[in-house]
Every structure is written in structure tokens, then in C-alpha cells.
Design an enzyme around this catalytic site. Structure first.
Site, PDB file in Angstrom:
ATOM      1  N   SER A   1       0.878  -1.178   0.000  1.00 52.33           N
ATOM      2  CA  SER A   1       0.000   0.000   0.000  1.00 52.33           C
ATOM      3  C   SER A   1       0.910   1.221   0.000  1.00 52.33           C
ATOM      4  O   SER A   1       1.236   1.768   1.049  1.00 52.33           O
ATOM      5  CB  SER A   1      -0.913   0.006   1.230  1.00 52.33           C
ATOM      6  OG  SER A   1      -1.897  -0.980   1.088  1.00 52.33           O
TER       7      SER A   1
ATOM      8  N   LYS B   1      -6.048   2.779  -3.526  1.00 46.92           N
ATOM      9  CA  LYS B   1      -5.919   2.076  -2.246  1.00 46.92           C
ATOM     10  C   LYS B   1      -5.889   3.070  -1.084  1.00 46.92           C
ATOM     11  O   LYS B   1      -6.551   2.851  -0.050  1.00 46.92           O
ATOM     12  CB  LYS B   1      -4.631   1.230  -2.234  1.00 46.92           C
ATOM     13  CG  LYS B   1      -4.414   0.431  -0.952  1.00 46.92           C
ATOM     14  CD  LYS B   1      -5.378  -0.735  -0.863  1.00 46.92           C
ATOM     15  CE  LYS B   1      -5.658  -1.242   0.540  1.00 46.92           C
ATOM     16  NZ  LYS B   1      -4.597  -1.975   1.175  1.00 46.92           N
TER      17      LYS B   1
ATOM     18  N   LYS C   1      -0.569   5.647   8.031  1.00 46.92           N
ATOM     19  CA  LYS C   1       0.315   5.920   6.886  1.00 46.92           C
ATOM     20  C   LYS C   1      -0.518   6.069   5.603  1.00 46.92           C
ATOM     21  O   LYS C   1      -0.300   6.984   4.803  1.00 46.92           O
ATOM     22  CB  LYS C   1       1.329   4.777   6.751  1.00 46.92           C
ATOM     23  CG  LYS C   1       2.340   4.896   5.649  1.00 46.92           C
ATOM     24  CD  LYS C   1       1.997   4.028   4.443  1.00 46.92           C
ATOM     25  CE  LYS C   1       1.870   2.547   4.790  1.00 46.92           C
ATOM     26  NZ  LYS C   1       1.332   1.756   3.675  1.00 46.92           N
TER      27      LYS C   1
END
Lengths: 295, 295, 295, 295
Positions: free
Chosen positions: D92, D167, D236
Site C-alpha cells: 500500500s 488504495k 500511513k
């Protein structure tokens, strides 16, 4: 007949009533009666044990934590009130409550002014408070000589509730100034900048505020946070400000977020500390303190 | 050998370079050359047509819109730079860019100071700007006499980038003060309070800031919004401030929200207006103007 | 004696009362009387011209814009109410109002259930609405057969007000899902991603919501925004949700911000459009539309 | 020649590489070599000790914590890469990093696809992951058979970086759904509503999301918070999403606030817990838990 009565001898009310007692025959009442007796001894006021005895005065002042306590006191005293009495509420109150209280007093032929103050304990002791008054203009002028006993500047800002509205917004701006300066300073600390120097610069630049000029040097950098005005009370004022905005369908995203942050602080830091201790919420998130280098 | 050079004669740079020219032999360069020639005529500086000619000076000043333009100018001039030259960047720049620029200059044996200023057009013309300087302490002291030509107060705030960091945070605090005062004042207007009176009260109370003391009376209440510093440039400074916080993993919710509101304002009000015109975003949401009653 | 009465034949109430009329003798009343007559003709209900005539029923349903209208109707009908009547309010109302209404009804020996519904116009027509009921458990079981006439699932969620509380929170989650999906999709459009494809991916991933699965494909990508439930009414539900949180001193920063964004949208987009049109606020800020590529 | 290589055998990578090994000759490399050996034994893959040995494969997969680790691995392997190799990054990651990596690979005649996955540990083990792929369309079709080894659905969403962009936005929507559902549910708990019942209602209503349907019943109400995907990693992803928005000057106030709240949670709750434990931040502010009544 006594000229003025003062209900609520807290941090602010005690010295304010002292200034009144220098110029007027003054009755004082306090929930803890010993404080009223001390006041009588120190300033020559007259302590009354029964709340209803305050109705002998032409001007009744209140200075209580919130409008809820004011409303309760008014209801207790109401049956004994003489027509023509002027009730002057120096509490940092809620405009909606004030308008309700004013209507109740009007039914008894009495007048109401909301007259919150700014200037803190120091201003109360020096008798130099800023007073923002809402209510009828004639009533304002009638009450002005009494108010001036403890005031530096007195402003008539509008109808009943306007004083509380201006006070709530003033305190909301203070709340945001505190929080945003804390956010900015932890950011600088993380960059290796000494917050004491950063404050010196900001205070001769366009980012300065009462908060950066007074609170941060005196209370935050010193890590003393002397408790003169509680975090919970500033949170209450912030709630009054956002509640006015919401009733009027006015989007105020920064004010809303700041109000939430004060509620977070009440949970994480506690409400009984000085309002400036709200910076500890921001410091905890950042993992650093706003303290001078090598200090 | 000329002592100082000044690149970028905009609203701020033009008068700053004027003050330098009174004390030092001064070269000036501007993208639009006619402005440099006008400067030469007005202040006795020497206009140079070729950017590289500025490398004759011991101290090269830049005052440009963003660090991007500074970086570009440095790269053009770099091959001609003499070791020992001090580059003093008065742009409201980005600390990361500044550190990169400083490394490039160091490779050529030159020093870099970031030295953004506060005080606006008026301060630049009066030569009383506040200057916040980042960089090596010895270099700072070497450059100080030149910087003082246009300064009221000069602060050494830390290593390279620290000047830009402090400036970005100062301007972020200004941005939040503007927005929050606008939120508070539209709330009061909705309560029927005259914003001119509310400002008078706030300005002798704990909610005051540079913004309520200067901007609102002079620019907002007058509805003049004179364009001395653009909304887009303040939005850029706000972005620098939140970007520092995010890089350091520091939560700054008010700063982040204020940065978003300046982007909204750029879309809805436009970026080319004065930064104080950001209040029109808040006014549009509230459906009222912050204008004195009967004004 | 008629068994049920239905007050308020709007988008939702009209088909809901239709389902009741299939199983119960049903009285219907509507502010615009012609709608009640049409209902009588279509479903075999009985239109009454006088609001008080609804008191012949054992169960009185309301489905009105807000609790304010419900309170007004209750007050008009109250003198004629028979003890033992159950009032079932399907409005998306305010828990505090509901508790006040319940107390008023209790004084007349009547019971109150707040029973807001979810499922939209389609669910109302199909008789498959989700109903969340607050109030006394015995009353709930007494009323259940009537409620089931238009319901898919019926939940008893707590005391009076709990139904409205759950509905307000459900709609707040919808509001946030709409806004956040819009924010995410404009970000992707700016990256050159087709929002139709992004939605396909999200809808088989962990970011999916009712809003991404139903609203965005059917109403946003098509740019049709069919008006089945107004933006102003969803804004009202959001206000109820944040007001509950604030009364309880619960910080809910995302809910507060979303409530503000719906107020902004009411000013900028208007309140009379479909609630999904709130995405246009986000699109305006971004300067792009959430429309399929080459669509 | 081996057909595929897989670098990074974590929670997700281990089973993904297992599915590849069933269909292709598969090399596996892991920082902790014992894990690669276990994989070889379990799935018949071939463990390699030297990272460069992975360059024997036509398709090299990475599944690492962040783009930083991917970039580092690519740089180590680059000198040994054969032209025509396709690098498929299931991390990701960050679109900007991906575009930089893609340019580096292109200089070596190799192709890059960003191919992050959704579906969690369960989806990885079942081989039913959703895969969102960015990159050249021909390369996508060449790599599709390999990707399908562990996928339920595979989408080509745009150029290099688009996979990571989708994503990041998907995960941001998940982050907001988690936080907002927590805010809504603590509000209801304070109203005396059982959060288990509230969730049942919401999950057949318009407020439902993946988070209310799966996370809250399975992880929050049970108070188990099993650690399958860390809070720090979702933080994140949230940072990547807001960083894309900011680069594009797109105001996304809810996304920004949610990103800040995840940073607060990292400080207050810790980053190593399951991402769903972020609800404890909201619970701490509210002073209540989201746990079933009498549970």
C-alpha cells in the site's frame, strides 16, 4: 436603604464588590458565609445571611459560575424584589438564559443588564475591568456609575444578551488563540526552534495575540499555569459561543473544532486546572513541551 | 566591489533595497527590468540587466514569491558565485527548500541565511521590519549590519530553515486569527451586535490579536480590503506550516482546518485579493457582512 | 372504532399509510386535504378534514418534517385524546422533543413511541422499511402489529427518544459517508482516475458504504440527484446528532465538522435539492466533477 | 528460468506467494530468511538467500510495509535486472514514490505496476483479494495471469500510481468510517442505547459501511481488536491520501481531520495495535466504552 448588593464573592466578585463598597453602601452575600464576613471586615461592606435581604438594594450584582446559578438565585429572590430594582449580572453567562431571566424580572417590574467582564483577577483587583453590557440603554445609563466602580472601560453593546454574546465570542477567540499558538509552537520545537525566541518574534509580528503576549511568556514557558480561570469555565464559554452560531445556522468550523478540543482537554487534562493548561493536550499529541531551551 | 545585491523588487523588496542603498553600494535586479531602473533613479542603487552580475556583491538578498523562484535564481547564478558570498533569502519560504539551497551554496563555498520579514509594506517603507534569521551564528553576525538597514528588530532563531519555519507559523497564526475573528463576528452580527463595537470591546479584552486590532478596523469594517499581501501567498505560508507539522507527525487540527479553509477561499473568493478578504468566505456561509451598523 | 390514524402523507407517509390501510381501518389527515382524499380513493382509507377526528383511532401515526410540527399537532389534538391511545411518531425527530411530547401525552393517559424509519421512498412503497422504536416495551409490543404493516425489520432500541437518537446517528453516518466519499473521489479524479472504476474497486473493498454502493452509482455518477430526501432534512438530522453529543459533553470532531459542512452546503447549493447533491460543495472546492470518464 | 519471485512474506505476502507457488515456479525472499524456508517447505516455492537472485524471474512481486522499503529493494536489485522484467508492487504505497520507482525501472528496460490489494489476511489466505492496478495497459494484461493467482477481482485503474491512489483513498474511507461510527456509537451509549442493537439497526439502514458491518461486531463489541493490520499502517495510508489532495490543492476537511486523529491515536493508543483500536481514542474522550449491555 442600601444602594448596591453583590451576590457571589469568588475570585472576581470579591475584589469587584470591594471597589463598590468604597463608593456605595454595599450588601454582600456568598454561599460560604464566612467569605462575606471577611469582605465586610476588609472593605466595610455589610454581610447578609439571607439571600432575600439583598432586595433592599437598588442595584443587585451577580457574579456566579454560570447562568444556571444566576437563574436559581433570581427565582429565590424574585418574590421579595421591589419594582425598579436593576439586576446586573457580571457572570460569563448564556444570552438565552439572560433573556429568560430578563423576562422574569420584567414581570416583577425590574430591569436586567448582562454585564460580563474581562481583565482577570488582576483587572478585578485594580478596578480596571472591561465591562460589556447588554440591555436597555436607559437602564444602562442608570447603572453606569455603579458599574464604573470596578471598571476601566464600559461598553453598551446591545440588547439583553448582547453582553454575554460578546463575552462568549471574546473568550472563544482566546481559546482558539491558545490552541493555535500551542499547535504552532510544538511544530517549531520539533524543528529545533526555541519557543521562547519564537514567541519574541511572533510578538513583534502579525501572528501576535493576547495569548502569545501574556499567557505564553507568563504561564506556559514558566510551566507554572497558575489557576486564575479554570479550563472548564473557558470550555463553558466556548460552548455558549458555538451554541449561538448553531442556533443561527452559521457555519463556524474553527470555533466548533476548538470547542471539541476543550472537551477533549477536560477529559485528558482535567477541567479544574488553569485554562492555559489546555496547551498540554497539544503537547501530549506532539510528544514535546513548550519550554525554553536550556531553561 | 559592490557590497550588496538585491534580487526581486516587489512590494516588499523595492523599499527594502532602498534602505540598503542608503548605506551600501547596492546592485538591483528585477525580472521586469524597468523597475530596477526606477529603483536606481530613486535610491541611487545600480540596476544590472544580467542576473549573474549580482555575484559581484558580498551579500546577495532575494525577496521572491516562493522558494521555487529562489531555487531557480540560485541555480542560474551558482556557477558565477565567489566563495565566501552570503546569500540572504527574505522570501517567506519553505524550510526544506532552504536546507537544499544551503547545501548547494555550501558546495560552492558560500553561506545561506533564511531571513523572512514581518511588518508589511508599511514596515518595509519605514525600515522597521521584524527579521527572523536561520543559519550559522557567525554568518548571521557577519550579515547583521546589512540586514539592519531595513530592520526594526532582528532575531537569530536557529539553523538554516528556522527563519522560514518561524515565519510560516507566525503567518499561520495570523491566518487562524483572521478566520476565527470572522467566525466570531458573524455570530455576533446574527445576534444583532454591531461588529464595530464588538471589536472595540475585544481589543481591550483577552480575545484581541493583531488581526482584530489592525486588520478588522482598517480593512474589513471599511470593506476596502486593500491588496498588500495576497490571499494566495498566505495560503502558501499556511501550507508550509502544516507541512512541517505533518512531516514531524504532529497533530495540529486547527492549523490543518485553517489551511483547508484558505484553499476553499482561493476557489470561492480568488487568490489574487488581499489576504484579509478570506473573511468573505465566512460571511458567505453566514449570509451576513461584518460591516458597522448604519455605516 | 377506527383502528389507526395517519397524520402526514408526504413522500414517506403516503405509502406507509397505504400499507396500514390494507390491514386496518385507517383514518388519514393531511395539511393539503386533497392528498388525503386521493389516499382514500387509492387505498380505501378514510380521509378526515378535522385533525381532532384522528382521536377516534387506537394508534395515531405521525410522519412530519420535524418534531416541531409533531409537537404542534399533539397540542391541537390533546384535549380530544382518549386515555390508552398510542401515539407512534415516524418523523426523524429530536429525542428531547420526543421526551417532552411523551410527558404531555402521559398526562392525558396516553403512550408515545418514537419510531423513525429507514429505507427511503422505495422501502416505504415496498413496505420493507427498517423501523427503530423508542418507548415502553409493553407499548412497543402492543403497537408492533400495526408497525409491521409497513416494515421489513422492527427494532426496540430503548426508552422514549432512543428511536430518534439511533435515526439521527444513522443519518449522520450517511452524511459523513457522502462527504468523505466525495472528498476521496475528487482527490482521485485529480490523479486522473475514473471515479466509476474507483467506486467499483471501493465497493468490493473495505472502504465501501451504503453511500458508495447505492448513492454514488445511482445519483452522483449519473448527475441526476433525484430529490427523494432533501439536503436540508439531512442537515437537520445531523444537527440532532451533534446536539445529543454536545449535551453529553462528548467530543465528536468529525460529526461536528460534517454538520458544519451541511450548513455550508445549504448556503452554497441550497437546502431543497436531494441530500446527495452535497457532493457539489466538495466538487466546487476541488474544481472537478465526479463523473465517469467519457461518460 | 523461474517465472515469478516474491519479496516480503508478511501477513499478506506469505499466503499470496503461496497461491503463486501453486501455479508458477516461485522464488521467495524475506528479510528474516527462516520465513522463506518455511514457505518453501509449505508451498513448494524456492527460498533464495540473495535478494539479487530474484532477478531470475520474469515477474517480481513486492509486498512491504511502505514505498520506502520498496525503493530500497529496487535500488539493490536494479543492476542485476534483465530488460523486460515486470515489477509488481502489492505494497500500500505512495503514488509519487511509485512514479519515481517506475522511472528508475524504465531506465533499465523494465516495467512497473502498482498493485495494492484489499481483503485482509482472510482474503489473502482464500486467494480472493481485490487488486487495483496502476500502470501500462499492455503490461497489466501480461501480468494479469500471475496476479489472478491470489485475486478475486482485478481492476486496471489507471497509469502508474493510480493503484496506490485508489488504495489510499479506500483506506481513508475506512479510517473515516471507523472514527465516525465510533463517534456515533459513544453518543448513543450516552443516551442509554445498547450499541449492539444500534449496530443491528444501522446495518440494515443507510448509515451502514464495511466498518459497521464487519469491524464493529467482530472486533469492537467483542473488545478483542485482533491485530491483523496495524493502526500505524492505516495512519500511513491516511497520510498518503491527504498528501495527494494537498498536492492537488483540493480541500478535503474531513480527510485531513481524520488523518490528524490517527496521529493522535498513535500517541495515545500506540501504533502497533489493530487499526480498529482507534475507537479507543473516541471512547477515552467520551468516557464510555462501545460494549454490548450486560455483555
Amino acid at each position: 436603604m442600601a444602594q448596591v448588593a453583590f451576590i457571589g464573592l469568588g475570585t472576581m466578585g470579591y475584589p469587584m464588590a470591594g471597589h463598590l463598597a468604597r463608593q456605595f453602601e454595599t450588601l454582600v452575600w456568598n454561599r460560604t458565609a464566612s467569605k462575606a464576613q471577611a469582605h465586610a471586615q476588609q472593605f466595610g461592606s455589610r454581610a447578609v445571611a439571607d439571600l432575600k435581604a439583598t432586595t433592599q438594594a437598588e442595584f443587585i450584582f451577580t457574579c456566579l459560575p454560570t447562568s444556571v446559578e444566576v437563574e436559581s438565585v433570581v427565582e429565590q429572590v424574585l418574590p421579595a424584589l421591589k419594582p425598579g430594582t436593576v439586576w446586573i449580572d457580571c457572570t460569563s453567562g448564556d444570552p438565552n438564559h439572560s433573556r429568560r431571566i430578563a423576562r422574569r424580572l420584567q414581570e416583577a417590574g425590574c430591569d436586567f443588564l448582562d454585564a460580563p467582564v474581562s481583565g482577570g483577577k488582576a483587572g478585578a483587583e485594580a478596578g480596571t475591568l472591561t465591562v460589556m453590557v447588554g440591555g436597555n440603554r436607559d437602564t444602562f445609563h442608570r447603572a453606569l456609575p455603579a458599574i464604573q466602580a470596578f471598571a476601566g472601560k464600559v461598553f453598551h453593546v446591545g440588547d439583553v444578551g448582547a453582553g454575554h454574546a460578546v463575552k462568549a465570542v471574546n473568550n472563544m477567540l482566546l481559546a482558539i488563540a491558545l490552541l493555535s499558538a500551542a499547535e504552532g509552537l510544538v511544530t517549531l520545537v520539533k524543528q529545533g526552534v526555541d519557543p521562547a525566541i519564537a514567541l519574541e518574534v511572533i510578538n513583534v509580528s502579525s501572528g501576535r495575540s493576547f495569548s502569545t503576549e501574556v499567557h505564553f511568556p507568563e504561564r506556559v514557558l514558566t510551566r507554572e499555569f497558575p489557576n486564575t480561570f479554570s479550563l472548564a469555565l473557558l470550555a463553558k464559554d466556548a460552548r455558549i459561543a458555538v451554541s449561538m452560531a448553531r442556533e443561527a445556522y452559521v457555519p463556524v468550523p474553527l470555533m466548533q473544532l476548538a470547542a471539541e478540543m476543550f472537551e477533549m482537554a477536560k477529559q485528558q487534562i482535567g477541567g479544574d486546572v488553569d485554562h492555559t493548561a489546555v496547551v498540554k493536550l497539544i503537547e501530549a499529541w506532539a510528544g514535546v513541551e513548550i519550554a525554553p531551551k536550556g531553561g
